[in-house]
Design an enzyme around this catalytic site. Structure first.
Site, PDB file in Angstrom:
ATOM      1  N   SER A   1       0.829  -1.200   0.000  1.00 36.77           N
ATOM      2  CA  SER A   1       0.000   0.000   0.000  1.00 36.77           C
ATOM      3  C   SER A   1       0.861   1.248   0.000  1.00 36.77           C
ATOM      4  O   SER A   1       2.017   1.223   0.422  1.00 36.77           O
ATOM      5  CB  SER A   1      -0.912   0.018   1.226  1.00 36.77           C
ATOM      6  OG  SER A   1      -0.213   0.476   2.376  1.00 36.77           O
ATOM      7  N   ASP A   2       0.294   2.352  -0.480  1.00 37.32           N
ATOM      8  CA  ASP A   2       0.929   3.630  -0.206  1.00 37.32           C
ATOM      9  C   ASP A   2       0.620   3.979   1.247  1.00 37.32           C
ATOM     10  O   ASP A   2      -0.241   3.369   1.882  1.00 37.32           O
ATOM     11  CB  ASP A   2       0.430   4.710  -1.166  1.00 37.32           C
ATOM     12  CG  ASP A   2       1.467   5.816  -1.380  1.00 37.32           C
ATOM     13  OD1 ASP A   2       2.348   5.970  -0.507  1.00 37.32           O
ATOM     14  OD2 ASP A   2       1.395   6.514  -2.399  1.00 37.32           O
ATOM     15  N   ASN A   3       1.320   4.967   1.762  1.00 37.26           N
ATOM     16  CA  ASN A   3       1.301   5.232   3.198  1.00 37.26           C
ATOM     17  C   ASN A   3      -0.118   5.413   3.749  1.00 37.26           C
ATOM     18  O   ASN A   3      -0.838   6.319   3.327  1.00 37.26           O
ATOM     19  CB  ASN A   3       2.144   6.471   3.489  1.00 37.26           C
ATOM     20  CG  ASN A   3       2.392   6.670   4.967  1.00 37.26           C
ATOM     21  OD1 ASN A   3       2.478   5.702   5.712  1.00 37.26           O
ATOM     22  ND2 ASN A   3       2.509   7.919   5.385  1.00 37.26           N
TER      23      ASN A   3
ATOM     24  N   ASP B   1      -2.824   3.890   3.278  1.00 35.93           N
ATOM     25  CA  ASP B   1      -3.944   3.897   2.347  1.00 35.93           C
ATOM     26  C   ASP B   1      -4.967   2.789   2.553  1.00 35.93           C
ATOM     27  O   ASP B   1      -6.090   2.905   2.053  1.00 35.93           O
ATOM     28  CB  ASP B   1      -3.426   3.872   0.908  1.00 35.93           C
ATOM     29  CG  ASP B   1      -3.098   5.263   0.401  1.00 35.93           C
ATOM     30  OD1 ASP B   1      -3.355   6.232   1.130  1.00 35.93           O
ATOM     31  OD2 ASP B   1      -2.588   5.382  -0.726  1.00 35.93           O
TER      32      ASP B   1
END
Length: 722
Positions: free
Chosen positions: A261-263, A265
Site C-alpha cells: 500500500s501507499d502510506n 492507504d
C-alpha cells in the site's frame, strides 16, 4: 484482451472485493514448469507452521524478524534518485533523469544505488515512479516523473528496475534489491493539479497513456512490487480495485510479486474515501483485493490496518478470510527467499550508507547529460574564460548551505543527505579559480517578498562582464503536497530578473526547479536559458562544465512548458481539432507551448538526411526498419537525441496526432555522420480499436524523425500497411 472484454471496464461492479467470474487468466503457469517451484514449496511449508499472529505480523513493512521460524526482516527505503538516507549518493531528480533520454545512464545509476542499499542492509525500495505527467504542472509531484510520454516513461522505468533488481542470474542477488513501481495507476490524472485528487478518465486514455509503463515494468522488467495510488480511480479507490489489482495486474499481466500500500492507504478506505465504515472493514477490503503489505511510515497503530487488534476478531469469526492472509504472506515470503534473505545474517540494523567516489562521478556524468539548453541567442554560451574578467553569480538558487544533517532544498523531493553538495556558485568558483573575479549576491530569497537584496545584486552585475542568474523553485515550492494554483516564479524572482536585465549586462538564466514554470519574461528578454531541474549533489560541477563549454548540453525536455495556467493541460499528445480553421485556437493567445516536449538546443548543429524505409509496404503482422543519417554540422562534439513519432493517418478511432515510439541519444564528433535505425512492428504500429482490442489496422502511417516534437523539427516518410 480477455479480461477487458469480460469485465467491460465496469469498475463500479468491483467494489467491496467483488469477484468477476468467467474470466480466464492469460498468465496461468503449470506448477511443474515453474522455476520458482522450490521456493513455493518452502513458502507453503513455512506458512503452514505460522500462527495467525505471526502471519499478520508479516503484512507490514519492515516486519521484525521471526526468531521462532527464522523469518528474516526485509528493510526498505526510497531510492527515486539515490537512497533516502544520510551519506547516500544523490543523483539528479527523476524529471532530470528523463531529460537525459538515456536509459543506460539510469540503469547504471540504479545498479550503483542497489550496491549502496545492500551495504546498508536494505533490500526493498519504493521506486520508481512510473506516473505519466498529463500536462498539469501545478501538481507538485511532476518532478518525480520522467515526463509526459508513456513510451519514454516505460523505457526509463524498465532501465531503472533492471538496474536495481538485476537481470537473469543476477536478479535479486547480493548486489541487487527489489523495486516498487508506483503509483498504480493514473495518479497524475487528478482534478485541479491536486495531490491525491480523484482520477476520472476513459478506458481508452487509461490503456493508451497510463498503463503502458506498469505493463512494461511487469512483463519486461519483472518488477518485484507494485504500489497503488492514493486516489479514487473512476469511483473505486485503487487500494480496493479488484479489476486493477487482481484481474489486470495478476491474472492478465502475470504479476508474481506483492502489492504494498501507499502510506496509510488501507486505513484511508475508511477515513479518506469513506467507503469502509471502520478500519476493520477497510482491512478486509484491502486483503480481499490483494493488497499484501500495509505501509504505515512510523508505524503509528492508529493508522495501521493489518494488525491483530484490528483483524483478530474478524479473522477468528470468519476463517475463510485467512486464505487472503495466507496468499499475501506467501507472496511476501517468496520475495524474501528470492532476495536471499534466509541465507544471510538475520539483523534489523541499518548500516551507515557510504557514497563512493565512483558513484559520485556517475552522478556528475548523469547531471551533465540532463542539462537542457532552452535558448542561446547570439551564441552567448559557452562562456569564453579568456575573454571574461568578472562574472556575477546571482539568485536564490545560486548557493545553498545547510546545517550538518539537514536536507538541502535544491535537490528535489525524496532526496537523501549527500556527503557534500556543490552549488552553482561553488562550481563556478572551482572552474575559474583565480582567472576570473566572481561577484556573488543572493538578490532575493526564494520564499520572500523582500527586495532588500536587489541593490547588491545590481551592483554585482554592474561590475561584471556577464551575469549567471539562478532562479526557479525548491522543495519549499514544489514536491509532494506542494501543489500550486499558478506557475509564475515564486516571490519576487521575476522582478529580480527584470531589474538585472535593465543593467544591460548579458544574462544566463539557470532554472533550478521541479516543474515547468511560466517564464515568459525570461524567454523574451534573456539571451541564454538553461533548464537544469535538480541535478543532485554534483549540480554546480555539472553546470560549470556546461557554462564554460567543457561539456556540450544534449538534454531534451520531457514535459511541455505552458505560457500560462490558462493553457493547461499542455502536452504534445494532442488529438485532431479545429486547428487551421481558427476554432481550435485561443482567441487572444498562442495555443502552442512556450517550450515543447522533446526540445533542447546544443552548442553545435545537427543535420538529418536520407530518411528511408527498408520496406515501404508491410502486412499488419510484419515489420520493417526506418533509418536516417544524422550529421554533426558544427565545430564541436555534441549529443543529439533522435526522436521517432508515429501516426496512423486514417484509423477507425480517434488517436493522437503523433506518439513517440523510438528514441536514441547519439554522440557525434564534428563532421561525423551516424545512421540511426528504428524498428517498425506491430508493437509500435498498433492501436486500441473500438472494441478495445490492440490491433494494427491497414492503411498509411506517417513516420516522423527529428530533433523535437515540433513539426518544423521533423522529417516524415509514409509507410503502407496491407
Amino acid at each position: 484482451m480477455k479480461v477487458i472484454r469480460c469485465v467491460n471496464f465496469l469498475f463500479g461492479a468491483l467494489i467491496m472485493g467483488a469477484v468477476i467470474t468467467g474470466c480466464q487468466s492469460n498468465a496461468m503457469v503449470n506448477k511443474e514448469e515453474d522455476p520458482d517451484s522450490d521456493i513455493d514449496k518452502k513458502v507453503s511449508e513455512l506458512v503452514s507452521q505460522m500462527t495467525l499472529e505471526e502471519k499478520v505480523a508479516e503484512l507490514t513493512q519492515d516486519a521484525p524478524p521471526n526468531e521462532r521460524l527464522g523469518i528474516p526482516m526485509m528493510q526498505y527505503s526510497e531510492c527515486l534518485h539515490g537512497l533516502w538516507l544520510p551519506g547516500a549518493t544523490v543523483y539528479p531528480q527523476a524529471i532530470a533523469l528523463g531529460s537525459t533520454w538515456d536509459p543506460e545512464a539510469i540503469r547504471s545509476m540504479t545498479t550503483a544505488i542497489a550496491k549502496e542499499a545492500r551495504a546498508a542492509n536494505l533490500t526493498h525500495c519504493y521506486s520508481p515512479n512510473l506516473d505519466v505527467i498529463t500536462g498539469d504542472p501545478r501538481y507538485g509531484r511532476v518532478e518525480e516523473s520522467y515526463g509526459e510520454d508513456p513510451y519514454l516513461v516505460s523505457k526509463m522505468g524498465v532501465a531503472f528496475i533492471e538496474g536495481l533488481q538485476g537481470t537473469g542470474e543476477e536478479q535479486f542477488d547480493e548486489n541487487h534489491i527489489m523495486a516498487t513501481a508506483k503509483h498504480f495507476v493514473a495518479y497524475p490524472e487528478n482534478r485541479r493539479g491536486i495531490n491525491g485528487g480523484f482520477s476520472d478518465i476513459s478506458e481508452r486514455r487509461l490503456f493508451e497513456i497510463h498503463l503502458p509503463p506498469f505493463e512494461a515494468a511487469v512483463k519486461e522488467a519483472g518488477v518485484g512490487a507494485i504500489m497503488p495510488g492514493h486516489q479514487d480511480l473512476n469511483g473505486i479507490p485503487c487500494h480496493m480495485n479488484t479489476w486493477l489489482i487482481q484481474d489486470l495486474l495478476r491474472d492478465e499481466w502475470g504479476f508474481e510479486g506483492f502489492v504494498v500500500s501507499d502510506n496509510n492507504d488501507v486505513s484511508r478506505l475508511h477515513h479518506m474515501h469513506y467507503i469502509a465504515k471502520s478500519r476493520k472493514e477497510a482491512a478486509v477490503l484491502g486483503l480481499q483485493t490483494g493488497v499484501d503489505m500495509d505501509l504505515v511510515i512510523g508505524k503509528n497503530p492508529a493508522d495501521a490496518a493489518y494488525i491483530m487488534n484490528v483483524l483478530k476478531d474478524t479473522l477468528n469469526s470468519n476463517p475463510d478470510l485467512v486464505k487472503h492472509v495466507d496468499a499475501s504472506v506467501s507472496r511476501i515470503l517468496k520475495m524474501k527467499y528470492k532476495l536471499g534473505l534466509f541465507d544471510q545474517e538475520n539483523t534489523d540494523e541499518v548500516k551507515t550508507v557510504v557514497s563512493t567516489p565512483e558513484s559520485q562521478e556517475l552522478a556528475l556524468d548523469i547531471a551533465k547529460k540532463a542539462v537542457v539548453l532552452l535558448k542561446n541567442e547570439n551564441s552567448l554560451l559557452p562562456l569564453n574564460k579568456d575573454k571574461i574578467k568578472s562574472i556575477a553569480v546571482i539568485g536564490p538558487n545560486a548557493h545553498e548551505e545547510v546545517p550538518e544533517g539537514k536536507k538541502y532544498t535544491l535537490m528535489g523531493g525524496y532526496s537523501g543527505i549527500p556527503p557534500y553538495y556543490t552549488s552553482i556558485l561553488e562550481g563556478i568558483k572551482q572552474k575559474v579559480g583565480d582567472q576570473i573575479q566572481v561577484n556573488y549576491a543572493e538578490g532575493a530569497q526564494l520564499n520572500s517578498d523582500s527586495k532588500a537584496g536587489f541593490q547588491e545584486a545590481i551592483a554585482a552585475a554592474n561590475k561584471s562582464d556577464v551575469v549567471v542568474l539562478a532562479v526557479g523553485g525548491s522543495t519549499l515550492t514544489c514536491g509532494e503536497g506542494t501543489d500550486r494554483d499558478d506557475l509564475d516564479l515564486f516571490g519576487v524572482q521575476n522582478e529580480l530578473v527584470e531589474a538585472l536585465t535593465k543593467t544591460g549586462k548579458p544574462i544566463v538564466v539557470i532554472l533550478v526547479n521541479g516543474r515547468p514554470l511560466t517564464i515568459n519574461y525570461i524567454a523574451e528578454n534573456v539571451p541564454a536559458i538553461i533548464e537544469s531541474w535538480y541535478l543532485g549533489m554534483r549540480s554546480g560541477d555539472a553546470l560549470a562544465e556546461v557554462l564554460f563549454g567543457d561539456y556540450n548540453p544534449g538534454g531534451k525536455l520531457t514535459v511541455s512548458f505552458p505560457r500560462s495556467v490558462g493553457q493547461l493541460p499542455v502536452t504534445y499528445l494532442e488529438r485532431p481539432d479545429f486547428v487551421g480553421s481558427g476554432k481550435g485556437e485561443y482567441k487572444f493567445a498562442d495555443k502552442t507551448p512556450l517550450f515543447p516536449f522533446g526540445f533542447g538546443l546544443s552548442y553545435t548543429q545537427f543535420k538529418y538526411s536520407n530518411l528511408r524505409l527498408a520496406k515501404t509496404k508491410i502486412h499488419s503482422n510484419g515489420s520493417t526498419t526506418v533509418s536516417v543519417d544524422v550529421t554533426n554540422a558544427g565545430k564541436i562534439q555534441g549529443d543529439e537525441v533522435v526522436q521517432m513519432y508515429i501516426r496512423d493517418d486514417f484509423a477507425s478511432v480517434g488517436r493522437y496526432d503523433k506518439m513517440l515510439k523510438g528514441f536514441e541519444r547519439v554522440s557525434l564528433k564534428p563532421g561525423e555522420t551516424k545512421t540511426i535505425q528504428f524498428e517498425l512492428s506491430p508493437e509500435n504500429l498498433s492501436l486500441y480499436n473500438q472494441k478495445m482490442e490492440k490491433v494494427v489496422e491497414p492503411g498509411d502511417f506517417t513516420i516522423s524523425i527529428g530533433t523535437s516534437s515540433m513539426e518544423k523539427d521533423l522529417n516524415t516518410i509514409k509507410l503502407s500497411v496491407l
